[in-house]
Design a protein around this motif. Structure first.
Motif, PDB file in Angstrom:
ATOM      1  N   ASP A 209      42.844   7.030  15.103  1.00 58.52           N
ATOM      2  CA  ASP A 209      41.400   6.793  15.217  1.00 58.52           C
ATOM      3  C   ASP A 209      40.917   7.136  16.622  1.00 58.52           C
ATOM      4  O   ASP A 209      39.851   7.745  16.794  1.00 58.52           O
ATOM      5  N   LEU A 210      41.704   6.749  17.624  1.00 53.50           N
ATOM      6  CA  LEU A 210      41.351   7.092  19.002  1.00 53.50           C
ATOM      7  C   LEU A 210      41.405   8.600  19.201  1.00 53.50           C
ATOM      8  O   LEU A 210      40.528   9.184  19.864  1.00 53.50           O
ATOM      9  N   ALA A 211      42.401   9.262  18.631  1.00 54.66           N
ATOM     10  CA  ALA A 211      42.519  10.719  18.745  1.00 54.66           C
ATOM     11  C   ALA A 211      41.279  11.405  18.185  1.00 54.66           C
ATOM     12  O   ALA A 211      40.742  12.350  18.778  1.00 54.66           O
ATOM     13  N   LYS A 212      40.799  10.931  17.037  1.00 53.12           N
ATOM     14  CA  LYS A 212      39.623  11.552  16.420  1.00 53.12           C
ATOM     15  C   LYS A 212      38.361  11.283  17.229  1.00 53.12           C
ATOM     16  O   LYS A 212      37.481  12.154  17.328  1.00 53.12           O
ATOM     17  N   LYS A 213      38.263  10.105  17.812  1.00 49.48           N
ATOM     18  CA  LYS A 213      37.122   9.827  18.684  1.00 49.48           C
ATOM     19  C   LYS A 213      37.135  10.753  19.901  1.00 49.48           C
ATOM     20  O   LYS A 213      36.081  11.206  20.368  1.00 49.48           O
ATOM     21  N   MET A 214      38.332  11.034  20.416  1.00 51.95           N
ATOM     22  CA  MET A 214      38.448  11.958  21.550  1.00 51.95           C
ATOM     23  C   MET A 214      38.046  13.366  21.138  1.00 51.95           C
ATOM     24  O   MET A 214      37.384  14.084  21.899  1.00 51.95           O
ATOM     25  N   ILE A 215      38.429  13.780  19.949  1.00 53.97           N
ATOM     26  CA  ILE A 215      38.036  15.100  19.455  1.00 53.97           C
ATOM     27  C   ILE A 215      36.517  15.174  19.342  1.00 53.97           C
ATOM     28  O   ILE A 215      35.885  16.145  19.785  1.00 53.97           O
ATOM     29  N   ASP A 216      35.914  14.139  18.751  1.00 51.61           N
ATOM     30  CA  ASP A 216      34.452  14.103  18.618  1.00 51.61           C
ATOM     31  C   ASP A 216      33.779  14.233  19.979  1.00 51.61           C
ATOM     32  O   ASP A 216      32.812  14.996  20.146  1.00 51.61           O
ATOM     33  N   SER A 217      34.285  13.492  20.948  1.00 52.08           N
ATOM     34  CA  SER A 217      33.683  13.509  22.285  1.00 52.08           C
ATOM     35  C   SER A 217      33.861  14.862  22.947  1.00 52.08           C
ATOM     36  O   SER A 217      32.938  15.371  23.607  1.00 52.08           O
ATOM     37  N   ALA A 218      35.049  15.471  22.789  1.00 51.61           N
ATOM     38  CA  ALA A 218      35.286  16.792  23.376  1.00 51.61           C
ATOM     39  C   ALA A 218      34.330  17.827  22.799  1.00 51.61           C
ATOM     40  O   ALA A 218      33.830  18.704  23.512  1.00 51.61           O
ATOM     41  N   VAL A 219      34.061  17.723  21.496  1.00 52.52           N
ATOM     42  CA  VAL A 219      33.108  18.640  20.853  1.00 52.52           C
ATOM     43  C   VAL A 219      31.722  18.423  21.425  1.00 52.52           C
ATOM     44  O   VAL A 219      30.995  19.379  21.743  1.00 52.52           O
ATOM     45  N   GLU A 220      31.321  17.169  21.582  1.00 59.59           N
ATOM     46  CA  GLU A 220      30.004  16.864  22.153  1.00 59.59           C
ATOM     47  C   GLU A 220      29.877  17.383  23.581  1.00 59.59           C
ATOM     48  O   GLU A 220      28.791  17.797  24.004  1.00 59.59           O
ATOM     49  N   CYS A 221      30.968  17.376  24.317  1.00 62.78           N
ATOM     50  CA  CYS A 221      30.949  17.879  25.694  1.00 62.78           C
ATOM     51  C   CYS A 221      30.819  19.392  25.756  1.00 62.78           C
ATOM     52  O   CYS A 221      30.385  19.934  26.773  1.00 62.78           O
ATOM     53  N   GLY A 222      31.229  20.081  24.686  1.00 60.73           N
ATOM     54  CA  GLY A 222      31.154  21.539  24.663  1.00 60.73           C
ATOM     55  C   GLY A 222      32.486  22.236  24.829  1.00 60.73           C
ATOM     56  O   GLY A 222      32.526  23.439  25.117  1.00 60.73           O
ATOM     57  N   CYS A 223      33.596  21.519  24.637  1.00 56.95           N
ATOM     58  CA  CYS A 223      34.924  22.129  24.787  1.00 56.95           C
ATOM     59  C   CYS A 223      35.193  23.131  23.666  1.00 56.95           C
ATOM     60  O   CYS A 223      34.713  22.972  22.541  1.00 56.95           O
ATOM     61  N   ASP A 224      35.983  24.143  23.985  1.00 58.14           N
ATOM     62  CA  ASP A 224      36.372  25.137  22.987  1.00 58.14           C
ATOM     63  C   ASP A 224      37.577  24.694  22.178  1.00 58.14           C
ATOM     64  O   ASP A 224      37.749  25.117  21.036  1.00 58.14           O
ATOM     65  N   ALA A 225      38.436  23.877  22.791  1.00 55.10           N
ATOM     66  CA  ALA A 225      39.677  23.477  22.135  1.00 55.10           C
ATOM     67  C   ALA A 225      40.069  22.077  22.574  1.00 55.10           C
ATOM     68  O   ALA A 225      39.698  21.620  23.663  1.00 55.10           O
ATOM     69  N   VAL A 226      40.808  21.409  21.717  1.00 56.45           N
ATOM     70  CA  VAL A 226      41.495  20.177  22.105  1.00 56.45           C
ATOM     71  C   VAL A 226      42.987  20.450  21.982  1.00 56.45           C
ATOM     72  O   VAL A 226      43.428  21.134  21.053  1.00 56.45           O
ATOM     73  N   LYS A 227      43.740  19.934  22.935  1.00 56.06           N
ATOM     74  CA  LYS A 227      45.174  20.218  22.944  1.00 56.06           C
ATOM     75  C   LYS A 227      45.966  18.917  22.941  1.00 56.06           C
ATOM     76  O   LYS A 227      45.623  17.967  23.648  1.00 56.06           O
ATOM     77  N   PHE A 228      47.022  18.942  22.135  1.00 56.94           N
ATOM     78  CA  PHE A 228      47.931  17.809  22.068  1.00 56.94           C
ATOM     79  C   PHE A 228      49.303  18.256  22.574  1.00 56.94           C
ATOM     80  O   PHE A 228      49.455  19.375  23.075  1.00 56.94           O
ATOM     81  N   GLN A 229      50.282  17.390  22.467  1.00 53.08           N
ATOM     82  CA  GLN A 229      51.651  17.724  22.862  1.00 53.08           C
ATOM     83  C   GLN A 229      52.571  17.422  21.693  1.00 53.08           C
ATOM     84  O   GLN A 229      52.485  16.347  21.086  1.00 53.08           O
ATOM     85  N   SER A 230      53.430  18.394  21.388  1.00 53.67           N
ATOM     86  CA  SER A 230      54.302  18.290  20.219  1.00 53.67           C
ATOM     87  C   SER A 230      55.739  18.092  20.675  1.00 53.67           C
ATOM     88  O   SER A 230      56.426  19.043  21.045  1.00 53.67           O
TER      89      SER A 230
END
Length: 351
Positions: free
Chosen positions: A32-53
């Protein structure tokens, strides 16, 4: 050289930078926190979100777990042992799929840093636009070879590396027939001192490798990554969080939404303002010349037949008459009419 990072983005030096919100492990194992971060990154105008595998087995050996019963490579205190934190923070395969699909619905690129061959395979199966190679793996030749063979673009961070190690990494990838390489200048300190960031390395890497060069930033705030844009950084990778006070490894040095929005918006302004190296005068500037430049005017009234002397001349707005740089062509001319003081001279004033 240009590299297609995704169907919607081609990067090259001095382009409008591709902004990556590095969520990494800042989701703290909470989808849920990850998705909130994705939402916020989109609102900020980011082109990509990156995680670590990575998994508890693919990243750290037993000896390291045994030696690091507490994790203290950060000013922020953490829970439990290193092994406990790794176990909580790593992304499971199904969570990769979930986040990839969520990013697709939000119109933002999903990407990640793999740390083993198996994780490369997972990300390729998910059809990520590129693979991000962490600084720790720039000398991991077998891993670089494996990643290069996917023919995915490789974005390689250069923290902790010598120029020779960077050259070896680039040559290793190219030897597999993969020329889609972007290097990121990076200082692997969290956060680095300003004097240790050496942004001019961006220029050096551009000249040394003829590749697109970006910047992976671990500094506080927005000023340093924005400065990198003025040097032509084609990618900005910046750790991202919703709250710098959250528990976890990287929240404190991450950009919050206010800082990330500043990076996204101002980087576009800087890239546009850089323009090109050719001296040009815009149409708008041309139109201002008649208002802001000066013309040759009379310092005193003259009668028809008077000869112009230099002492008769002054230089004032508007710029609709004879320009000041042509004053030598005016001196010695005979006026063909009576002229009042402050008259703007033009060529039909003379015989």
């Amino acid at each position: 050289m240009k590299v297609h990072l995704s169907p919607k983005k081609e990067v090259y030096n001095f382009c409008e930078p591709y902004i990556i919100a590095e969520i990494g492990a800042n989701h703290n194992g909470d989808m849920d926190l990850a998705k909130k971060m994705i939402d916020s990154a989109v609102e900020c105008g980011c082109d990509a979100v990156k995680f670590q595998s990575w998994t508890p087995k693919s990243l750290i050996a037993k000896e390291e777990y045994d030696r690091n019963q507490s994790y203290d490579d950060s000013p922020k205190k953490h829970f439990g042992s290193l092994k406990e934190m790794v176990e909580r923070y790593y992304l499971r395969d199904d969570q990769h799929v979930e986040l990839k699909e969520y990013c697709k619905t939000k119109g933002v690129d999903f990407c990640s840093s793999p740390f083993s061959n198996e994780e490369v395979d997972l990300l390729v199966k998910l059809d990520v636009p590129f693979l991000k190679i962490a600084s720790m793996d720039i000398n991991n030749i077998p891993f670089l070879k494996y990643a290069a063979k996917t023919m995915k673009p490789l974005v390689i961070s250069t923290g902790m590396s010598t120029l020779s190690e960077i050259e070896t990494a680039v040559n290793t990838v190219k030897a597999e027939g993969n020329n889609n390489i972007v290097l990121l200048h990076c200082i692997s300190i969290y956060p680095p001192k300003d004097k240790d960031i050496h942004l001019r390395n961006i220029t050096m890497l551009q000249q040394a490798f003829d590749l697109p060069i970006g910047f992976s930033d671990h500094s506080f705030g927005a000023s340093i990554p924005l400065a990198s844009v003025a040097l032509g950084a084609c990618i900005i990778e910046k750790h991202f969080t919703l709250d710098k006070d959250l528990p976890g490894w990287d929240h404190e040095i991450s950009a919050n939404p206010v800082e990330m929005k500043t990076i996204c918006e101002d980087s576009k302004k800087i890239a546009a303002a850089l323009g090109n190296v050719f001296r040009t005068v815009s149409d708008e500037e041309e139109q201002k010349k008649s208002k802001f430049r000066r013309s040759i005017v009379l310092e005193k009234a003259l009668k028809k037949g008077d000869i112009i002397k230099e002492s008769d001349l002054a230089y004032k707005r508007p710029g609709t008459g004879i320009p000041p740089n042509e004053f030598l062509y005016v001196i010695g001319r005979k006026v063909n009419q009576d002229l009042e003081i402050d008259s703007v001279l033009n060529w039909n004033c003379f015989e």
